[in-house]
Design a protein around this motif. Structure first.
Motif, PDB file in Angstrom:
ATOM      1  N   SER B 157       0.837  -1.206   0.000  1.00  0.00           N
ATOM      2  CA  SER B 157       0.000   0.000   0.000  1.00  0.00           C
ATOM      3  C   SER B 157       0.869   1.252   0.000  1.00  0.00           C
ATOM      4  O   SER B 157       0.552   2.239  -0.659  1.00  0.00           O
ATOM      5  CB  SER B 157      -0.898   0.031   1.229  1.00  0.00           C
ATOM      6  N   ALA B 158       1.985   1.165   0.758  1.00  0.00           N
ATOM      7  CA  ALA B 158       2.852   2.347   0.883  1.00  0.00           C
ATOM      8  C   ALA B 158       3.419   2.762  -0.456  1.00  0.00           C
ATOM      9  O   ALA B 158       3.651   3.944  -0.693  1.00  0.00           O
ATOM     10  CB  ALA B 158       3.965   2.031   1.863  1.00  0.00           C
ATOM     11  N   LYS B 159       3.626   1.772  -1.315  1.00  0.00           N
ATOM     12  CA  LYS B 159       4.190   2.094  -2.624  1.00  0.00           C
ATOM     13  C   LYS B 159       3.286   3.037  -3.404  1.00  0.00           C
ATOM     14  O   LYS B 159       3.740   3.843  -4.201  1.00  0.00           O
ATOM     15  CB  LYS B 159       4.450   0.807  -3.413  1.00  0.00           C
ATOM     16  N   LYS B 160       1.959   2.884  -3.127  1.00  0.00           N
ATOM     17  CA  LYS B 160       1.008   3.769  -3.818  1.00  0.00           C
ATOM     18  C   LYS B 160       1.207   5.217  -3.366  1.00  0.00           C
ATOM     19  O   LYS B 160       0.954   6.144  -4.122  1.00  0.00           O
ATOM     20  CB  LYS B 160      -0.426   3.336  -3.523  1.00  0.00           C
ATOM     21  N   LEU B 161       1.631   5.383  -2.115  1.00  0.00           N
ATOM     22  CA  LEU B 161       1.823   6.745  -1.602  1.00  0.00           C
ATOM     23  C   LEU B 161       3.116   7.368  -2.105  1.00  0.00           C
ATOM     24  O   LEU B 161       3.366   8.542  -1.873  1.00  0.00           O
ATOM     25  CB  LEU B 161       1.794   6.758  -0.075  1.00  0.00           C
ATOM     26  N   GLU B 162       3.953   6.546  -2.770  1.00  0.00           N
ATOM     27  CA  GLU B 162       5.186   7.109  -3.324  1.00  0.00           C
ATOM     28  C   GLU B 162       4.921   7.826  -4.633  1.00  0.00           C
ATOM     29  O   GLU B 162       5.780   8.526  -5.150  1.00  0.00           O
ATOM     30  CB  GLU B 162       6.202   5.981  -3.567  1.00  0.00           C
ATOM     31  N   SER B 163       3.728   7.613  -5.174  1.00  0.00           N
ATOM     32  CA  SER B 163       3.394   8.212  -6.469  1.00  0.00           C
ATOM     33  C   SER B 163       3.351   9.737  -6.358  1.00  0.00           C
ATOM     34  O   SER B 163       3.140  10.291  -5.287  1.00  0.00           O
ATOM     35  CB  SER B 163       2.023   7.688  -6.901  1.00  0.00           C
ATOM     36  N   PHE B 164       3.561  10.390  -7.499  1.00  0.00           N
ATOM     37  CA  PHE B 164       3.428  11.844  -7.540  1.00  0.00           C
ATOM     38  C   PHE B 164       2.085  12.233  -8.145  1.00  0.00           C
ATOM     39  O   PHE B 164       1.836  13.399  -8.433  1.00  0.00           O
ATOM     40  CB  PHE B 164       4.579  12.470  -8.316  1.00  0.00           C
ATOM     41  N   LYS B 165       1.250  11.202  -8.390  1.00  0.00           N
ATOM     42  CA  LYS B 165      -0.074  11.460  -8.944  1.00  0.00           C
ATOM     43  C   LYS B 165      -1.059  11.459  -7.768  1.00  0.00           C
ATOM     44  O   LYS B 165      -1.175  10.455  -7.056  1.00  0.00           O
ATOM     45  CB  LYS B 165      -0.416  10.338  -9.930  1.00  0.00           C
ATOM     46  N   LEU B 166      -1.756  12.566  -7.597  1.00  0.00           N
ATOM     47  CA  LEU B 166      -2.618  12.694  -6.417  1.00  0.00           C
ATOM     48  C   LEU B 166      -3.699  11.629  -6.365  1.00  0.00           C
ATOM     49  O   LEU B 166      -4.000  11.089  -5.299  1.00  0.00           O
ATOM     50  CB  LEU B 166      -3.248  14.090  -6.374  1.00  0.00           C
ATOM     51  N   SER B 167      -4.283  11.289  -7.534  1.00  0.00           N
ATOM     52  CA  SER B 167      -5.368  10.297  -7.506  1.00  0.00           C
ATOM     53  C   SER B 167      -4.858   8.941  -7.016  1.00  0.00           C
ATOM     54  O   SER B 167      -5.564   8.223  -6.305  1.00  0.00           O
ATOM     55  CB  SER B 167      -6.017  10.167  -8.883  1.00  0.00           C
ATOM     56  N   ASP B 168      -3.608   8.593  -7.353  1.00  0.00           N
ATOM     57  CA  ASP B 168      -3.011   7.336  -6.875  1.00  0.00           C
ATOM     58  C   ASP B 168      -2.814   7.398  -5.356  1.00  0.00           C
ATOM     59  O   ASP B 168      -3.044   6.431  -4.640  1.00  0.00           O
ATOM     60  CB  ASP B 168      -1.649   7.095  -7.533  1.00  0.00           C
TER      61      ASP B 168
END
Lengths: 123, 455
Positions: B157-168
């Motif tokens: 799940s944390a990997k999703k928070l590494e994104s620079f895309k706000l929707s992700d």
């Protein structure tokens, strides 16, 4: 099947990139040199079937580069294509023909250049 | 009111009634005081002081009555002699005395029984506590084992928070809340124009983009969370807000804050299993909020940097954000001074079939081909869709534009690029164009014109 190796020599980076891109999209392996320094060493390292070079370059120009290539035992059989926007003098023209160089005048049609190169490769 | 009779009362009465009955019914029955002694002794020893006194008094009365009727009438004068009065008095005295002695024993037994009862209760409580502890231990063991798998899923799940895309980032956060806190329904709001705007909603494991919906940042539980800069649950809110203001609202809300403490948004948890409504959940929710705040701040910073970056360094063309900025400027200039303006978009056909490794050299080559055909004032850039390059051509329109367009098409075709994977298929492109008209109100109208011109 191994790709044929071509060397592209031109002092203008945009031109060498576009030319190399054209040749790579037509399944050739391309090495770029943006000046004539180190070209001979690289060519003598072997493996090149053909060289495409510009006539007018700072330092060693296209004509003198061709003379060096023909003078070397390792490269004297190499096929050479000279691209030139310059109006060649009869003497220059004659000398290039003596050196067995194919002259292509700028501007040229890229697909026609590829066709010429393929024809030269098959000779 | 129903009065329950004491056992000693019943037993004494029954025994005395039996003696009285025998006295009346059997003429040979001889009255003796030891019948009464038996009753007084047994009752007082068994039941204590009150019973002893009662049995003594009752025995004394009955004994005196029966004695009165059994003695010779001539002797009645002597009835009040001490010998006849002594025994009834002794019944009462001995009943009281033995009763008192017995009472002490009874009290001790009663105390002991009370203590024993208390001990039993304590043992029972300890047993219950032990069972609870055992259950907690089992739950803890389960959790420890669960934590190991949780760490894996948390990492995913944390990997999703590494994104620079706000929707992700938004959907990643709702995933974490659902998977790690068991949240069944929650909403994520972002602060826009001083109102909280819904950005994403998670309901029973389903994540959806938020529909346009705004709420106040000052009201209810959310208002409390925003004001206090911490997670607020309905339990705390009930102390300071009326129930009517909380009814139907979230169970818990927490603010998303920048490092400087300014508000980014809010997450509201609207549905959560009752057993999860614990201080532990609030603590974890706070950590997730901190984490998310940092991710959003980083993503926003990266987006800001990207929008400031005007050139794609690899291909050498301008970025789409710069294209939009320049198109707006050129459009306003054309509008103001009635100057020609055109836009060309070179679009690659079957873009999804292009070999990804050939994309950069292809776009770089197309850029150079375009550059060779354009003037210095023309601007080549990225376009909205990744399969296109855009060219803004100020002061150019009509036949000059058509000539340039034809030349570009011809040049691109002459290179006969073959970017479609292993096939020998030659690159296919199309060029869309739009030209400025004074009736156009904005650059958006201009781009719409481009879309209408497309084949």
């Amino acid at each position: 099947m191994a790709k044929e190796k071509i060397m592209v020599v031109d002092d203008e980076e945009d031109v060498t990139f576009l030319l190399s891109s054209l040749l790579e999209f037509h399944d050739f392996s391309v090495k770029i040199h943006n000046d004539s320094k180190g070209v001979m060493v690289d060519l003598e390292g072997g493996g090149y079937s053909l060289m495409v070079t510009d006539y007018m370059m700072p330092g060693l120009d296209g004509l003198h580069l061709c003379e060096h290539i023909r003078a070397s035992q390792k490269t004297n059989q190499m096929k050479i294509v000279m691209l030139t926007a310059k109006e060649l003098t009869p003497l220059e023209h004659k000398r290039l023909l003596e050196l067995n160089v194919t002259i292509v005048k700028k501007p040229y049609q890229p697909n026609e250049l590829v066709t010429r190169i393929r024809e030269l490769m098959q000779r | 009111m129903r009065v329950s009779l004491k056992p000693y009362f019943i037993e004494t009465s029954f025994a005395l009634a039996f003696i009285g009955g025998l006295f009346l019914a059997v003429p040979e029955f001889k009255l003796h005081s030891y019948y009464f002694w038996v009753i007084v002794l047994l009752i007082s020893v068994r039941y204590g002081l009150m019973a002893g006194v009662f049995s003594g008094v009752a025995s004394a009365i009955l004994f005196s009555i029966l004695l009165y009727f059994s003695i010779d009438k001539k002797a009645l004068e002597t009835f009040w002699d001490l010998k006849y009065l002594l025994e009834p008095f002794l019944f009462i005295f001995m009943g009281g005395l033995l009763g008192q002695l017995s009472q002490e024993k009874i009290n001790k037994v009663s105390d002991t029984e009370g203590n024993a009862k208390q001990m039993t209760q304590r043992v029972s409580t300890i047993e219950t506590e032990l069972a609870t502890s055992e259950e907690a231990r089992r739950e803890l063991e389960k959790r420890i084992v669960g934590q190991l798998t949780t760490i894996t899923t948390l990492y995913e799940s944390a990997k999703k928070l590494e994104s620079f895309k706000l929707s992700d980032i938004y959907s990643g956060t709702l995933d974490i809340l659902s998977e790690h806190l068991g949240v069944e329904k929650c909403s994520l709001y972002s602060l826009e124009n001083n109102l909280l705007t819904l950005k994403a909603r998670g309901e029973f494991g389903k994540i959806s983009e938020g529909e346009a919906q705004t709420i106040s940042k000052t009201e209810g539980l959310i208002g409390m969370a925003v004001e206090s800069h911490k997670v607020v649950s309905i339990r705390e809110a009930l102390g300071s807000l009326e129930f009517s203001k909380l009814k139907g609202g979230p169970l818990m809300a927490g603010p998303l804050l920048r490092k400087d403490g300014s508000l980014i948004g809010v997450i509201a948890i609207e549905q959560l299993p009752f057993v999860r409504f614990t201080p532990y959940t609030i603590k974890i929710f706070s950590i997730i909020l901190d984490w998310l705040s940092l991710s959003i701040e980083n993503a926003t910073y990266v987006q800001a940097v990207q929008s400031r970056n005007i050139q794609d360094e690899v291909i050498g063309i301008y970025t789409y954000s710069y294209f939009k900025q320049r198109l707006k400027e050129e459009f306003l200039r054309s509008k103001k001074y009635s100057l020609p303006l055109s836009l060309l978009v070179l679009r690659l056909k079957d873009f999804d079939q292009v070999d990804s490794q050939k994309l950069i050299p292809l776009f770089k080559s197309l850029h150079l081909i375009l550059k060779n055909n354009l003037r210095d004032i023309d601007l080549i850039s990225q376009y909205e869709s990744k399969n296109s390059l855009a060219v803004i051509l100020p002061t150019l329109q009509g036949s000059e534009l058509q000539k340039m367009k034809s030349k570009i098409i011809q040049d691109v075709e002459s290179y006969a690029f073959r970017p479609y994977g292993a096939s020998d298929r030659v690159l296919e492109t199309e060029i869309l164009e739009a030209s400025f008209k004074p009736s156009m109100q904005s650059e958006a109208d201009f781009i719409q014109g481009l879309d209408r011109a497309s084949p």
